[in-house]
Design a protein around this motif. Sequence first.
Motif, PDB file in Angstrom:
ATOM      1  N   GLY A 115       0.800  -1.215   0.000  1.00 11.20           N
ATOM      2  CA  GLY A 115       0.000   0.000   0.000  1.00 11.20           C
ATOM      3  C   GLY A 115       0.835   1.268   0.000  1.00 11.20           C
ATOM      4  O   GLY A 115       0.364   2.326   0.382  1.00 11.20           O
ATOM      5  N   GLY A 116       2.067   1.166  -0.403  1.00  5.08           N
ATOM      6  CA  GLY A 116       2.932   2.331  -0.484  1.00  5.08           C
ATOM      7  C   GLY A 116       3.745   2.579   0.774  1.00  5.08           C
ATOM      8  O   GLY A 116       4.544   3.505   0.830  1.00  5.08           O
ATOM      9  N   SER A 117       3.537   1.754   1.794  1.00  7.53           N
ATOM     10  CA  SER A 117       4.280   1.963   3.046  1.00  7.53           C
ATOM     11  C   SER A 117       5.698   1.399   2.959  1.00  7.53           C
ATOM     12  O   SER A 117       6.543   1.700   3.793  1.00  7.53           O
ATOM     13  N   SER A 118       5.941   0.563   1.981  1.00  8.69           N
ATOM     14  CA  SER A 118       7.223  -0.096   1.732  1.00  8.69           C
ATOM     15  C   SER A 118       7.563  -1.175   2.763  1.00  8.69           C
ATOM     16  O   SER A 118       8.606  -1.805   2.686  1.00  8.69           O
ATOM     17  N   LEU A 119       6.667  -1.366   3.722  1.00  8.22           N
ATOM     18  CA  LEU A 119       6.910  -2.414   4.715  1.00  8.22           C
ATOM     19  C   LEU A 119       5.770  -3.421   4.685  1.00  8.22           C
ATOM     20  O   LEU A 119       4.608  -3.056   4.556  1.00  8.22           O
ATOM     21  N   THR A 120       6.099  -4.672   4.814  1.00  4.60           N
ATOM     22  CA  THR A 120       5.087  -5.713   4.912  1.00  4.60           C
ATOM     23  C   THR A 120       5.476  -6.716   5.987  1.00  4.60           C
ATOM     24  O   THR A 120       6.631  -6.803   6.384  1.00  4.60           O
ATOM     25  N   GLU A 121       4.467  -7.476   6.421  1.00  2.69           N
ATOM     26  CA  GLU A 121       4.716  -8.568   7.341  1.00  2.69           C
ATOM     27  C   GLU A 121       5.305  -9.739   6.570  1.00  2.69           C
ATOM     28  O   GLU A 121       4.824 -10.101   5.503  1.00  2.69           O
ATOM     29  N   HIS A 122       6.339 -10.296   7.112  1.00  4.21           N
ATOM     30  CA  HIS A 122       6.919 -11.499   6.524  1.00  4.21           C
ATOM     31  C   HIS A 122       6.726 -12.651   7.488  1.00  4.21           C
ATOM     32  O   HIS A 122       6.695 -12.464   8.692  1.00  4.21           O
TER      33      HIS A 122
END
Length: 50
Positions: free
Chosen positions: A10-17
Amino acid sequence: MPDERCSACGGSSLTEHQEHTVETDKDGNQTPVTRRWTGACSQCHGSGIS
Ligand SMILES: [Zn+2]
């Protein structure tokens, strides 16, 4: 070409892995381990743009 926000983060550049591994403890028993962490998006490589 217009910049579009990455659909994965969503443009935050961070995701849960999430990572599933099996580790062997000191008694030789194999135990499934799940690791979770928040890190750079794997789809956009942290740019936030697809
Ligand atoms: Zn992304």
